[in-house]
Design a protein around this motif. Structure first.
Motif, PDB file in Angstrom:
ATOM      1  N   MET A 102       0.838  -1.186   0.000  1.00 17.15           N
ATOM      2  CA  MET A 102       0.000   0.000   0.000  1.00 17.15           C
ATOM      3  C   MET A 102       0.884   1.251   0.000  1.00 17.15           C
ATOM      4  N   LYS A 103       0.480   2.276  -0.723  1.00 15.86           N
ATOM      5  CA  LYS A 103       1.295   3.494  -0.822  1.00 15.86           C
ATOM      6  C   LYS A 103       0.379   4.712  -0.701  1.00 15.86           C
ATOM      7  N   ARG A 104       0.724   5.646   0.173  1.00 15.40           N
ATOM      8  CA  ARG A 104      -0.072   6.863   0.326  1.00 15.40           C
ATOM      9  C   ARG A 104       0.861   8.064   0.464  1.00 15.40           C
ATOM     10  N   ASP A 105       0.387   9.245   0.066  1.00 17.95           N
ATOM     11  CA  ASP A 105       1.210  10.446   0.253  1.00 17.95           C
ATOM     12  C   ASP A 105       1.462  10.694   1.737  1.00 17.95           C
ATOM     13  N   VAL A 106       0.362  10.722   2.508  1.00 21.29           N
ATOM     14  CA  VAL A 106       0.478  11.053   3.936  1.00 21.29           C
ATOM     15  C   VAL A 106      -0.223   9.994   4.765  1.00 21.29           C
ATOM     16  N   VAL A 107       0.521   9.433   5.710  1.00 23.13           N
ATOM     17  CA  VAL A 107      -0.073   8.509   6.682  1.00 23.13           C
ATOM     18  C   VAL A 107      -0.058   9.194   8.040  1.00 23.13           C
ATOM     19  N   ILE A 108      -1.189   9.130   8.734  1.00 21.15           N
ATOM     20  CA  ILE A 108      -1.295   9.717  10.072  1.00 21.15           C
ATOM     21  C   ILE A 108      -1.437   8.567  11.065  1.00 21.15           C
TER      22      ILE A 108
ATOM     23  N   GLY B  75      -4.933  -9.188  12.824  1.00 17.96           N
ATOM     24  CA  GLY B  75      -3.632  -9.734  13.216  1.00 17.96           C
ATOM     25  C   GLY B  75      -2.606  -9.735  12.097  1.00 17.96           C
ATOM     26  N   GLY B  76      -3.041  -9.539  10.875  1.00 19.00           N
ATOM     27  CA  GLY B  76      -2.091  -9.530   9.755  1.00 19.00           C
ATOM     28  C   GLY B  76      -1.292  -8.237   9.721  1.00 19.00           C
ATOM     29  N   THR B  77      -0.031  -8.321   9.272  1.00 17.30           N
ATOM     30  CA  THR B  77       0.759  -7.085   9.168  1.00 17.30           C
ATOM     31  C   THR B  77       1.080  -6.780   7.712  1.00 17.30           C
ATOM     32  N   PHE B  78       1.184  -5.511   7.401  1.00 17.41           N
ATOM     33  CA  PHE B  78       1.562  -5.093   6.046  1.00 17.41           C
ATOM     34  C   PHE B  78       2.201  -3.714   6.120  1.00 17.41           C
ATOM     35  N   ASP B  79       2.903  -3.359   5.036  1.00 13.74           N
ATOM     36  CA  ASP B  79       3.596  -2.072   5.001  1.00 13.74           C
ATOM     37  C   ASP B  79       2.753  -1.025   4.284  1.00 13.74           C
ATOM     38  N   VAL B  80       2.799   0.179   4.811  1.00 11.35           N
ATOM     39  CA  VAL B  80       2.204   1.318   4.104  1.00 11.35           C
ATOM     40  C   VAL B  80       3.342   2.299   3.815  1.00 11.35           C
ATOM     41  N   GLU B  81       3.672   2.471   2.559  1.00 11.91           N
ATOM     42  CA  GLU B  81       4.715   3.446   2.196  1.00 11.91           C
ATOM     43  C   GLU B  81       4.120   4.845   2.180  1.00 11.91           C
ATOM     44  N   SER B  82       4.931   5.826   2.565  1.00 12.06           N
ATOM     45  CA  SER B  82       4.401   7.197   2.566  1.00 12.06           C
ATOM     46  C   SER B  82       5.493   8.184   2.210  1.00 12.06           C
ATOM     47  N   ALA B  83       5.079   9.314   1.618  1.00 12.29           N
ATOM     48  CA  ALA B  83       6.029  10.411   1.422  1.00 12.29           C
ATOM     49  C   ALA B  83       6.250  11.124   2.751  1.00 12.29           C
ATOM     50  N   LEU B  84       5.201  11.107   3.578  1.00  7.92           N
ATOM     51  CA  LEU B  84       5.287  11.788   4.870  1.00  7.92           C
ATOM     52  C   LEU B  84       4.433  11.047   5.894  1.00  7.92           C
ATOM     53  N   LEU B  85       5.006  10.859   7.070  1.00 11.39           N
ATOM     54  CA  LEU B  85       4.239  10.244   8.163  1.00 11.39           C
ATOM     55  C   LEU B  85       4.054  11.281   9.265  1.00 11.39           C
ATOM     56  N   LEU B  86       2.805  11.470   9.691  1.00 12.87           N
ATOM     57  CA  LEU B  86       2.519  12.368  10.803  1.00 12.87           C
ATOM     58  C   LEU B  86       2.269  11.507  12.028  1.00 12.87           C
ATOM     59  N   ASP B  87       3.142  11.645  13.014  1.00 13.49           N
ATOM     60  CA  ASP B  87       2.970  10.871  14.246  1.00 13.49           C
ATOM     61  C   ASP B  87       2.030  11.649  15.159  1.00 13.49           C
ATOM     62  N   CYS B  88       0.801  11.181  15.268  1.00 20.40           N
ATOM     63  CA  CYS B  88      -0.208  11.805  16.144  1.00 20.40           C
ATOM     64  C   CYS B  88      -0.619  10.778  17.191  1.00 20.40           C
ATOM     65  N   SER B  89       0.356  10.014  17.673  1.00 19.19           N
ATOM     66  CA  SER B  89       0.046   8.872  18.551  1.00 19.19           C
ATOM     67  C   SER B  89      -0.084   9.268  20.015  1.00 19.19           C
TER      68      SER B  89
END
Ligand SMILES: Cc1cc2nc3c(=O)[nH]c(=O)nc-3n(C[C@H](O)[C@H](O)[C@H](O)COP(=O)(O)OP(=O)(O)OC[C@H]3O[C@@H](n4cnc5c(N)ncnc54)[C@H](O)[C@@H]3O)c2cc1C
Length: 458
Positions: free
Chosen positions: A1-7, A151-165
């Protein structure tokens, strides 16, 4: 999976980031570990918190939902004889001050409203937990590994990740950021719950409105809050040095019941019988600061990089304001701006740090010199301090009021930069973290995650 921005995280920081990004034409993906509505602390909003909600178009919903209307905060001294009030204010385009209102909210519903709205406006929601940041060879962030609800894991590629955790401080725990330090108020603990049957003000004047937040002071670092969150229910919190709680050797329930009776006569009057309608929650050591919280491919927003002290209710406002500021920067970054810079978000990081430093200087003067502080609020710097109380931390700051506080706190010099680990962006005049105890936090979980362990030990 690929997205510009992941939050990562769908609390106020994440949802508000998403809604402002959508206005910039960016469709973010929000990864949220919890199923909403979920309990959260942080129920009192400031004036600027209300203004962010208005800019996002939420005023009609806030009014229709009949959240308690907050006209200000009332602070009671230890004897209940003296109280002072700071009204909620706003500034117009010409920086003229005017009276305004904001709201108190039940966070489970408020956060769900914001997250639902972000999704309704176009954001994608991925239920799941961000488990691991994905790094490129050059040290920039490339995305995140997610464990989905099944329970499954997968990668999400992003140009930018916003850590709002939030307090989970996802990127700091994975050492993507600079180190995480204990804040100046680390040796305290907050107990909080909700009660019914509490006695509220019922007057005409702004300082007698039933929806106002009330702070009850006992002594330095020992205080309580009283925040109406609907017609019936009031949020009550007791904050004290951890050592004080440990000395008492009481269960958390007995401790809270006795504190309601003894902490301040006004608190006892307002809660004649504690009828708890929520568990008693505990957060120890809530104060921390993450250095280097922006970089190539990432930005931490809100509690994900800093939380200082719950007094005067700034957390949600800071999270939402930081979220609003970053949206245009994200757009230009995605369009190619500042890509070769060692830190494309250095200016943003500095502005965020300086804003929270203003807050910290105000809170520190309250703790260190409460009588001087009250005099400044009432006489010397009334308008300038209502600005800070309202959350106007970034504009027209540091004001002459804050500069005077820095002088009173002996903070006129920049702090020794040897603590900053090469982080030359911040001018952390008021950030009194404890690098010598940083090891306590590095690579460890959030304050919330350690709560049960802390209580068991206690
Ligand atoms: C005792 C106390 C009292 C407070 N009182 C007030 C108050 O009256 N007013 C006020 O404004 N603020 C108050 N605050 C502060 C307020 O709670 C926070 O500042 C605010 O919630 C920050 O919002 P946020 O979106 O940054 O983080 P949060 O609201 O914590 O949201 C973070 C979200 O991220 C999710 N998440 C975490 N890790 C992951 C992961 N790995 N993957 C996916 N999702 C993840 C979480 O489930 C959560 O939903 C108080 C804080 C304390 C400790």
């Amino acid at each position: 999976m690929k997205r510009d921005v992941v939050i990562v995280g769908g609390g106020p920081a994440g949802s508000v980031c998403a809604m402002f990004l959508l206005r910039q034409g960016i469709t973010p993906l929000i990864v949220e570990a919890e199923t909403f509505p979920r309990y959260h602390i942080g129920e009192s909003l400031t004036g600027e918190g209300g203004q962010v909600l208005r800019r996002l178009g939420f005023e009609p919903q806030m009014t229709a939902r009949r959240w308690p209307v907050k006209h200000g905060v009332k602070v009671y001294g230890p004897t209940a004889r003296g109280s002072w009030f700071v009204p909620v204010t706003s500034r117009d385009a010409d920086w003229r001050l005017y009276e305004n209102i904001t709201w108190e909210v039940r966070r489970s519903e408020f956060d769900a409203t914001l997250l639902d709205a972000a999704v309704a406006r176009g954001a994608e929601l991925l239920p799941g937990r961000a488990t691991k940041p994905l790094m490129r060879d050059d040290g920039s962030l490339a995305g995140v590994e997610v464990r989905a609800a099944d329970g499954g894991t997968f990668d999400v590629e992003s140009a930018l990740l916003l850590d709002c955790s939030g307090q989970a401080t996802f990127l700091a725990n994975h050492k993507v950021t600079g180190p995480k330090y204990l804040g100046a108020y680390d040796r305290q603990v907050a107990f909080f719950t909700q009660v019914t049957g509490a006695i509220r003000d019922h007057g005409e004047a702004r300082n007698e409105q039933p929806g106002n937040a009330v702070i009850l002071y006992q002594q330095k670092f020992h205080w309580a809050w009283f925040i109406p969150i609907d017609d019936e229910v009031t949020s009550v919190g007791i904050v004290c040095p951890s050592a004080y709680f440990l000395e008492k050797k009481e269960s958390k329930r007995d401790f809270v019941m006795r504190e309601i009776r003894e902490l301040n006569p006004e608190l006892a009057r307002r809660i004649p019988a504690a009828n708890f309608v929520e568990d008693i929650h505990v957060i120890p050591n809530y104060s921390y600061q993450v250095r280097g919280f922006t970089g190539r491919g990432f930005i931490c927003v809100g509690d994900a990089h800093r939380f200082i002290d719950p007094i005067f209710s700034f957390g949600v406002t800071v999270a939402m304001r930081e979220a609003e500021f970053l949206a245009p920067l994200v757009r230009t970054y995605l369009e190619g701006a500042r890509r070769d810079s060692p830190n494309p978000f250095a200016d943003y990081q500095l502005a965020c740090e300086q804003g929270v430093d203003v807050l910290e200087d105000m809170i520190d003067l309250f703790w260190e010199q409460p009588f001087t502080f009250a005099a400044c609020v009432h006489r010397r710097y009334t308008d300038l301090l209502t600005d800070v109380f309202a959350g106007r931390l970034y504009e027209h700051q540091p004001s002459t009021g804050i500069l005077a506080f820095r002088k009173l706190l002996n903070r006129t010099e920049e702090r020794d930069r040897s603590y900053t680990d090469g982080d030359t962006y911040s001018i952390p005049i008021g950030s009194r973290y404890h690098p010598e105890r940083a090891a306590l936090w590095q690579g460890r979980g959030a304050a919330v995650a350690t709560t049960e362990k802390w209580l068991a030990k206690a």
